[in-house]
Scaffold this motif. Structure first.
Motif, mmCIF file in Angstrom:
data_model
loop_
_atom_site.group_PDB
_atom_site.id
_atom_site.type_symbol
_atom_site.label_atom_id
_atom_site.label_comp_id
_atom_site.label_asym_id
_atom_site.label_seq_id
_atom_site.Cartn_x
_atom_site.Cartn_y
_atom_site.Cartn_z
ATOM 1 N N LEU A 1 23.874 -19.733 -71.350
ATOM 2 C CA LEU A 1 22.909 -18.987 -70.577
ATOM 3 C C LEU A 1 23.203 -17.494 -70.653
ATOM 4 O O LEU A 1 24.349 -17.079 -70.691
ATOM 5 C CB LEU A 1 22.937 -19.437 -69.110
ATOM 6 C CG LEU A 1 22.615 -20.911 -68.855
ATOM 7 C CD1 LEU A 1 22.707 -21.209 -67.381
ATOM 8 C CD2 LEU A 1 21.243 -21.266 -69.387
ATOM 9 N N GLY A 2 22.151 -16.706 -70.660
ATOM 10 C CA GLY A 2 22.300 -15.257 -70.718
ATOM 11 C C GLY A 2 22.420 -14.651 -69.330
ATOM 12 O O GLY A 2 21.629 -13.784 -68.976
ATOM 13 N N LEU A 3 23.362 -15.108 -68.525
ATOM 14 C CA LEU A 3 23.575 -14.602 -67.176
ATOM 15 C C LEU A 3 24.812 -13.726 -67.156
ATOM 16 O O LEU A 3 25.846 -14.092 -67.705
ATOM 17 C CB LEU A 3 23.739 -15.765 -66.181
ATOM 18 C CG LEU A 3 22.550 -16.726 -66.057
ATOM 19 C CD1 LEU A 3 22.862 -17.833 -65.069
ATOM 20 C CD2 LEU A 3 21.301 -15.983 -65.616
ATOM 21 N N ARG B 1 24.108 -21.633 -59.016
ATOM 22 C CA ARG B 1 25.084 -22.674 -59.311
ATOM 23 C C ARG B 1 25.773 -22.386 -60.630
ATOM 24 O O ARG B 1 25.377 -21.494 -61.386
ATOM 25 C CB ARG B 1 24.405 -24.047 -59.362
ATOM 26 C CG ARG B 1 23.711 -24.479 -58.086
ATOM 27 C CD ARG B 1 23.431 -25.976 -58.123
ATOM 28 N NE ARG B 1 22.704 -26.352 -59.319
ATOM 29 C CZ ARG B 1 21.384 -26.536 -59.365
ATOM 30 N NH1 ARG B 1 20.654 -26.346 -58.268
ATOM 31 N NH2 ARG B 1 20.788 -26.888 -60.486
ATOM 32 N N ASP B 2 26.799 -23.168 -60.917
ATOM 33 C CA ASP B 2 27.522 -22.976 -62.179
ATOM 34 C C ASP B 2 26.638 -23.213 -63.392
ATOM 35 O O ASP B 2 26.879 -22.650 -64.461
ATOM 36 C CB ASP B 2 28.735 -23.917 -62.238
ATOM 37 C CG ASP B 2 29.889 -23.394 -61.397
ATOM 38 O OD1 ASP B 2 29.886 -22.189 -61.088
ATOM 39 O OD2 ASP B 2 30.768 -24.184 -61.033
ATOM 40 N N ASP B 3 25.619 -24.067 -63.242
ATOM 41 C CA ASP B 3 24.716 -24.337 -64.365
ATOM 42 C C ASP B 3 23.511 -23.410 -64.390
ATOM 43 O O ASP B 3 22.599 -23.599 -65.196
ATOM 44 C CB ASP B 3 24.248 -25.787 -64.336
ATOM 45 C CG ASP B 3 23.524 -26.151 -63.040
ATOM 46 O OD1 ASP B 3 23.480 -25.297 -62.125
ATOM 47 O OD2 ASP B 3 23.024 -27.285 -62.925
ATOM 48 N N GLY B 4 23.490 -22.407 -63.498
ATOM 49 C CA GLY B 4 22.404 -21.441 -63.488
ATOM 50 C C GLY B 4 21.253 -21.773 -62.572
ATOM 51 O O GLY B 4 20.320 -20.977 -62.452
ATOM 52 N N VAL C 1 34.383 -20.763 -55.730
ATOM 53 C CA VAL C 1 35.105 -21.807 -56.470
ATOM 54 C C VAL C 1 34.888 -23.165 -55.819
ATOM 55 O O VAL C 1 34.606 -24.165 -56.496
ATOM 56 C CB VAL C 1 36.602 -21.456 -56.559
ATOM 57 C CG1 VAL C 1 37.376 -22.597 -57.212
ATOM 58 C CG2 VAL C 1 36.805 -20.159 -57.322
ATOM 59 N N PHE C 2 35.006 -23.238 -54.495
ATOM 60 C CA PHE C 2 34.832 -24.518 -53.798
ATOM 61 C C PHE C 2 33.371 -24.962 -53.784
ATOM 62 O O PHE C 2 33.091 -26.165 -53.823
ATOM 63 C CB PHE C 2 35.357 -24.401 -52.365
ATOM 64 C CG PHE C 2 36.841 -24.508 -52.257
ATOM 65 C CD1 PHE C 2 37.468 -25.756 -52.217
ATOM 66 C CD2 PHE C 2 37.631 -23.381 -52.192
ATOM 67 C CE1 PHE C 2 38.842 -25.855 -52.131
ATOM 68 C CE2 PHE C 2 39.005 -23.473 -52.101
ATOM 69 C CZ PHE C 2 39.625 -24.714 -52.070
ATOM 70 N N ALA C 3 32.443 -24.019 -53.736
ATOM 71 C CA ALA C 3 31.023 -24.377 -53.691
ATOM 72 C C ALA C 3 30.425 -24.589 -55.073
ATOM 73 O O ALA C 3 29.321 -25.136 -55.188
ATOM 74 C CB ALA C 3 30.243 -23.282 -52.973
ATOM 75 N N GLY C 4 31.131 -24.179 -56.121
ATOM 76 C CA GLY C 4 30.574 -24.310 -57.470
ATOM 77 C C GLY C 4 29.443 -23.339 -57.721
ATOM 78 O O GLY C 4 28.427 -23.697 -58.335
ATOM 79 N N THR C 5 29.605 -22.104 -57.252
ATOM 80 C CA THR C 5 28.555 -21.097 -57.381
ATOM 81 C C THR C 5 29.084 -19.870 -58.113
ATOM 82 O O THR C 5 30.274 -19.753 -58.390
ATOM 83 C CB THR C 5 28.024 -20.680 -55.997
ATOM 84 O OG1 THR C 5 29.107 -20.195 -55.197
ATOM 85 C CG2 THR C 5 27.357 -21.849 -55.308
ATOM 86 N N LEU C 6 28.187 -18.948 -58.385
ATOM 87 C CA LEU C 6 28.516 -17.721 -59.091
ATOM 88 C C LEU C 6 27.501 -16.660 -58.696
ATOM 89 O O LEU C 6 26.308 -16.947 -58.566
ATOM 90 C CB LEU C 6 28.489 -17.935 -60.605
ATOM 91 C CG LEU C 6 28.739 -16.719 -61.498
ATOM 92 C CD1 LEU C 6 30.190 -16.276 -61.410
ATOM 93 C CD2 LEU C 6 28.362 -17.035 -62.932
ATOM 94 N N MET D 1 27.937 -11.171 -71.646
ATOM 95 C CA MET D 1 27.375 -12.475 -71.346
ATOM 96 C C MET D 1 28.423 -13.351 -70.687
ATOM 97 O O MET D 1 29.606 -13.241 -70.956
ATOM 98 C CB MET D 1 26.844 -13.166 -72.614
ATOM 99 C CG MET D 1 25.608 -12.482 -73.196
ATOM 100 S SD MET D 1 24.193 -12.624 -72.088
ATOM 101 C CE MET D 1 22.952 -11.748 -72.999
ATOM 102 N N SER D 2 27.930 -14.263 -69.855
ATOM 103 C CA SER D 2 28.832 -15.161 -69.170
ATOM 104 C C SER D 2 29.046 -16.399 -69.998
ATOM 105 O O SER D 2 28.386 -16.661 -70.978
ATOM 106 C CB SER D 2 28.249 -15.541 -67.801
ATOM 107 O OG SER D 2 27.092 -16.320 -67.978
ATOM 108 N N GLY D 3 29.997 -17.220 -69.535
ATOM 109 C CA GLY D 3 30.276 -18.464 -70.214
ATOM 110 C C GLY D 3 29.565 -19.641 -69.612
ATOM 111 O O GLY D 3 30.044 -20.766 -69.721
ATOM 112 N N LEU D 4 28.425 -19.425 -68.969
ATOM 113 C CA LEU D 4 27.686 -20.515 -68.358
ATOM 114 C C LEU D 4 27.052 -21.384 -69.433
ATOM 115 O O LEU D 4 26.377 -20.882 -70.330
ATOM 116 C CB LEU D 4 26.601 -19.968 -67.427
ATOM 117 C CG LEU D 4 27.096 -19.138 -66.241
ATOM 118 C CD1 LEU D 4 25.929 -18.744 -65.365
ATOM 119 C CD2 LEU D 4 28.108 -19.915 -65.435
#
Length: 322
Positions: free
Chosen positions: A12-14, A95-98, A141-146, A1-4
């Motif tokens: 979040l279970g991403l 996004r970082d928040d899913g 990192v700069f875009a705040g994505t994953l 699991m990720s740390g989102l």
């Protein structure tokens, strides 16, 4: 699991995508983009054969920016983070928040991808992904994505609420649950199945709020000293027990009603012809009388055989009491 973690402190279970799957998706995207760029370049070279060198250079730069930079940005924006390679590998940019990405996220990723993917042949992107804990490259990192995995193994079993403590089982048997709406039951079940994934403080506040709503609907607050989560689990267990009893009663009554006509219209008992004993039997042409022998009752070989006789077993497999 990720740390989102969302704004409500919900984990979040991403699952972040690993480097091999990301590299394969990137290779597919590069093959498609470079093939399109070569076809466009050949067409432009034929179309601009009569132009001067400066015009040809301007057209070449424009085609490079439009095909190799603009096309991936447009595809990720319109597909919400799923390019052709990511779609084939089951990946997606979020996004970082899913949440789904927007144009600005795709623009930053595409602009940084020119340096770390095109100019360095992906070396910078691979090093950044190996160093990052969640496999993010510099553009992420700069875009705040994953980049996460969309196709994950399904859960082995259904999500069921945890059972209440044993000392609370049956304590709310007299609670009136008729005024509780289905939406509140659904919210309580969702909370109980995911409460271990919540932040402790957020979990406690949500349990208190749901317990207050449930107490307002039933008219009975949670007893003193009972945690709100345990109170919710006990009430949900009581409702499930009531539903099970109603279903069992309906099934039992349906079985009894279906077997009643069969008993009423079953085969009638066959009457045995009993011949009178000791009386003469004469036929129309006979002149002599014959006496029918008196039948003898069957005798058991052992007296104990009669003691072993039991009533026939019921259809359910259980013999009725003797």
């Amino acid at each position: 699991m990720s740390g989102l973690v969302t704004g409500d402190a919900v984990v979040l279970g991403l699952q972040p995508a690993r480097l091999p799957s990301r590299a394969l998706a990137l290779a597919i995207d590069l093959v498609v983009v470079w093939a399109a760029y070569l076809m466009v370049s050949i067409g432009l070279a034929v179309a601009t054969a009569s132009l001067d060198e400066a015009a040809v250079m301007a057209v070449s730069i424009a085609s490079f920016l439009l095909v190799l930079v603009g096309a991936p940005i447009a595809v990720e924006t319109l597909s919400h983070g799923r390019s052709l390679g990511k779609l084939a590998c089951g990946l997606r940019v979020v996004r970082d928040d899913g949440g789904p990405i927007r144009f600005r996220h795709a623009l930053v990723r595409g602009a940084m991808g020119v340096v770390e993917v095109l100019f360095s042949f992906g070396v910078i992107a691979c090093i950044a992904s190996l160093v990052s804990a969640r496999g993010r490259r510099i553009g992420d990192v700069f875009a705040g994505t994953l980049v996460v995995r969309e196709r994950v193994p399904a859960a082995r079993g259904p999500m069921v609420p945890p059972p209440p403590p044993p000392w609370l089982v049956g304590r709310f048997s007299g609670l009136d649950l008729s005024g509780v709406p289905d939406t509140l039951w659904l919210a309580i079940r969702q909370y109980l199945t995911r409460m271990r994934q919540l932040d402790p403080a957020v979990s406690w506040s949500m349990a208190q709020r749901l317990a207050g709503d449930l107490a307002a609907r039933t008219g009975t607050p949670a007893p003193d000293g009972v945690p709100p989560a345990a109170y919710l689990a006990a009430v949900v267990n009581e409702r499930q027990a009531r539903d099970a009893r109603r279903a069992f009663a309906a099934a039992t009554s349906g079985t009894a009603s279906s077997s009643a006509p069969a008993a009423a219209f079953g085969p009638a008992p066959v009457a045995e012809a009993v011949m009178p004993v000791g009386r003469p039997v004469t036929g129309p042409d006979s002149t002599t009388a014959h006496h029918a022998p008196a039948p003898h009752p069957p005798q058991a070989e052992h007296p104990a055989d009669l003691a072993d006789v039991r009533p026939p077993a019921s259809p359910s497999g259980f013999a009725p009491p003797a």
